[in-house]
Design a protein around this motif. Structure first.
Motif, mmCIF file in Angstrom:
data_model
loop_
_atom_site.group_PDB
_atom_site.id
_atom_site.type_symbol
_atom_site.label_atom_id
_atom_site.label_comp_id
_atom_site.label_asym_id
_atom_site.label_seq_id
_atom_site.Cartn_x
_atom_site.Cartn_y
_atom_site.Cartn_z
ATOM 1 N N TYR A 49 -19.242 45.444 64.117
ATOM 2 C CA TYR A 49 -19.049 43.999 63.992
ATOM 3 C C TYR A 49 -19.700 43.588 62.689
ATOM 4 N N ILE A 50 -18.879 43.208 61.721
ATOM 5 C CA ILE A 50 -19.337 42.895 60.375
ATOM 6 C C ILE A 50 -19.352 41.380 60.199
ATOM 7 N N LYS A 51 -20.498 40.852 59.833
ATOM 8 C CA LYS A 51 -20.657 39.417 59.598
ATOM 9 C C LYS A 51 -20.138 39.081 58.215
ATOM 10 N N GLU A 52 -19.140 38.234 58.170
ATOM 11 C CA GLU A 52 -18.583 37.767 56.907
ATOM 12 C C GLU A 52 -19.429 36.604 56.387
ATOM 13 N N HIS A 53 -19.412 36.416 55.074
ATOM 14 C CA HIS A 53 -20.183 35.308 54.482
ATOM 15 C C HIS A 53 -19.715 33.964 55.026
ATOM 16 N N LYS A 54 -18.409 33.829 55.140
ATOM 17 C CA LYS A 54 -17.842 32.573 55.643
ATOM 18 C C LYS A 54 -17.035 32.899 56.884
ATOM 19 N N GLY A 55 -17.554 32.540 58.020
ATOM 20 C CA GLY A 55 -16.791 32.750 59.235
ATOM 21 C C GLY A 55 -17.463 33.678 60.224
ATOM 22 N N PRO A 56 -16.733 33.959 61.310
ATOM 23 C CA PRO A 56 -17.296 34.776 62.386
ATOM 24 C C PRO A 56 -17.302 36.267 62.017
ATOM 25 N N SER A 57 -17.919 37.061 62.885
ATOM 26 C CA SER A 57 -17.954 38.510 62.691
ATOM 27 C C SER A 57 -16.566 39.099 62.876
ATOM 28 N N GLN A 58 -16.299 40.177 62.136
ATOM 29 C CA GLN A 58 -15.042 40.900 62.266
ATOM 30 C C GLN A 58 -15.285 42.181 63.047
ATOM 31 N N LYS A 59 -14.364 42.513 63.943
ATOM 32 C CA LYS A 59 -14.424 43.754 64.697
ATOM 33 C C LYS A 59 -13.636 44.799 63.914
ATOM 34 N N ARG A 60 -14.302 45.910 63.536
ATOM 35 C CA ARG A 60 -13.645 46.932 62.725
ATOM 36 C C ARG A 60 -13.844 48.320 63.321
ATOM 37 N N SER A 61 -12.808 49.139 63.199
ATOM 38 C CA SER A 61 -12.918 50.544 63.579
ATOM 39 C C SER A 61 -13.690 51.292 62.497
ATOM 40 N N VAL A 62 -14.507 52.255 62.928
ATOM 41 C CA VAL A 62 -15.287 53.084 62.009
ATOM 42 C C VAL A 62 -14.826 54.528 62.175
ATOM 43 N N VAL A 63 -14.499 55.165 61.042
ATOM 44 C CA VAL A 63 -14.088 56.567 61.038
ATOM 45 C C VAL A 63 -14.904 57.327 59.994
ATOM 46 N N LEU A 64 -14.895 58.637 60.074
ATOM 47 C CA LEU A 64 -15.522 59.480 59.064
ATOM 48 C C LEU A 64 -14.470 59.881 58.045
ATOM 49 N N MET A 65 -14.751 59.654 56.760
ATOM 50 C CA MET A 65 -13.837 60.026 55.675
ATOM 51 C C MET A 65 -14.610 60.817 54.638
ATOM 52 N N GLU A 66 -13.960 61.820 54.075
ATOM 53 C CA GLU A 66 -14.563 62.547 52.963
ATOM 54 C C GLU A 66 -14.444 61.692 51.714
ATOM 55 N N ILE A 67 -15.565 61.554 51.018
ATOM 56 C CA ILE A 67 -15.588 60.804 49.766
ATOM 57 C C ILE A 67 -16.171 61.718 48.698
ATOM 58 N N CYS A 68 -15.453 61.850 47.597
ATOM 59 C CA CYS A 68 -15.938 62.620 46.455
ATOM 60 C C CYS A 68 -16.349 61.627 45.379
ATOM 61 N N LEU A 69 -17.617 61.665 45.022
ATOM 62 C CA LEU A 69 -18.187 60.790 43.990
ATOM 63 C C LEU A 69 -18.896 61.695 42.996
ATOM 64 N N GLY A 70 -18.348 61.813 41.774
ATOM 65 C CA GLY A 70 -18.897 62.777 40.819
ATOM 66 C C GLY A 70 -18.693 64.170 41.382
ATOM 67 N N GLU A 71 -19.771 64.919 41.530
ATOM 68 C CA GLU A 71 -19.670 66.258 42.124
ATOM 69 C C GLU A 71 -20.136 66.271 43.576
ATOM 70 N N TYR A 72 -20.438 65.113 44.121
ATOM 71 C CA TYR A 72 -20.924 65.017 45.490
ATOM 72 C C TYR A 72 -19.773 64.770 46.448
ATOM 73 N N LEU A 73 -19.654 65.641 47.431
ATOM 74 C CA LEU A 73 -18.660 65.486 48.480
ATOM 75 C C LEU A 73 -19.410 65.286 49.779
ATOM 76 N N GLN A 74 -19.150 64.168 50.427
ATOM 77 C CA GLN A 74 -19.827 63.918 51.698
ATOM 78 C C GLN A 74 -18.902 63.177 52.647
ATOM 79 N N GLU A 75 -19.178 63.357 53.917
ATOM 80 C CA GLU A 75 -18.438 62.650 54.949
ATOM 81 C C GLU A 75 -19.178 61.342 55.195
ATOM 82 N N VAL A 76 -18.470 60.240 55.069
ATOM 83 C CA VAL A 76 -19.080 58.920 55.109
ATOM 84 C C VAL A 76 -18.436 58.096 56.223
ATOM 85 N N GLU A 77 -19.249 57.365 56.969
ATOM 86 C CA GLU A 77 -18.716 56.397 57.920
ATOM 87 C C GLU A 77 -18.175 55.213 57.135
ATOM 88 N N VAL A 78 -16.898 54.879 57.364
ATOM 89 C CA VAL A 78 -16.298 53.718 56.704
ATOM 90 C C VAL A 78 -15.655 52.825 57.759
#
Length: 169
Positions: free
Chosen positions: A97-126
């Motif tokens: 549940y993510i609180k927006e600056h203007k308005g009520p909280s948003q309900k969002r699904s969270v999944v694990l995604m691989e993110i490559c940033l530079g030479e770093y590869l990690q599984e990140v909750e998004v």
């Protein structure tokens, strides 16, 4: 007399706050190129130390129960430069549940995604959300950046993604 001086010096040093030994961290800009998923979608990401969680621009988000009874989510992600679209099916880790600056909280699904940033590869909750109103389709928050790098807000695009990942998701 010398003993008192040594004792006073020891007490003085013990009273000083301990500081952590600095570790070598990369310096990254506030915006960087990343690769998302094993399908290697090239996207831009805002590195936001003011946000706890990360988010990914996704459309046609559909929650469902798998044959195994687990909670899953299917969604579409579009590469920002080429328009290439990839459909993902991922196990839902949790609901945020993510609180927006203007308005009520948003309900969002969270999944694990691989993110490559530079030479770093990690599984990140998004969290999955329509970010079409934002310039950058990926937002990497503190949870993804912690221990990885120092962010310099004066810099942009300091590293190209160079991770080795498998082609098929």
């Amino acid at each position: 007399m010398a003993h008192r001086w040594v004792a006073a010096l020891v007490l003085f040093w013990m009273a000083l706050p301990l500081t952590a030994v600095p570790t070598e961290k990369e310096i990254l800009g506030w915006v960087e190129h990343v690769r998302v998923g094993k399908s290697r979608l090239e996207m831009t990401a805002k590195l936001d130390t003011g946000a706890d969680t990360s988010s990914l621009d996704a459309t046609k988000i559909r929650r469902f129960r798998g044959k195994d009874g687990e909670r899953w989510v299917e969604f579409l992600v579009e590469e920002d430069k080429t328009g290439r679209r990839v459909r993902f099916k991922k196990r839902r880790v949790r609901t945020a549940y993510i609180k927006e600056h203007k308005g009520p909280s948003q309900k969002r699904s969270v999944v694990l995604m691989e993110i490559c940033l530079g030479e770093y590869l990690q599984e990140v909750e998004v969290t999955l959300v329509d970010r079409s109103g934002f310039i950058h389709p990926v937002l990497l928050g503190r949870n993804a950046l912690e221990g990885l790098a120092v962010i310099d807000p004066a810099l942009e695009f300091t590293r190209e993604p160079r991770c080795t990942v498998e082609e098929n998701e």
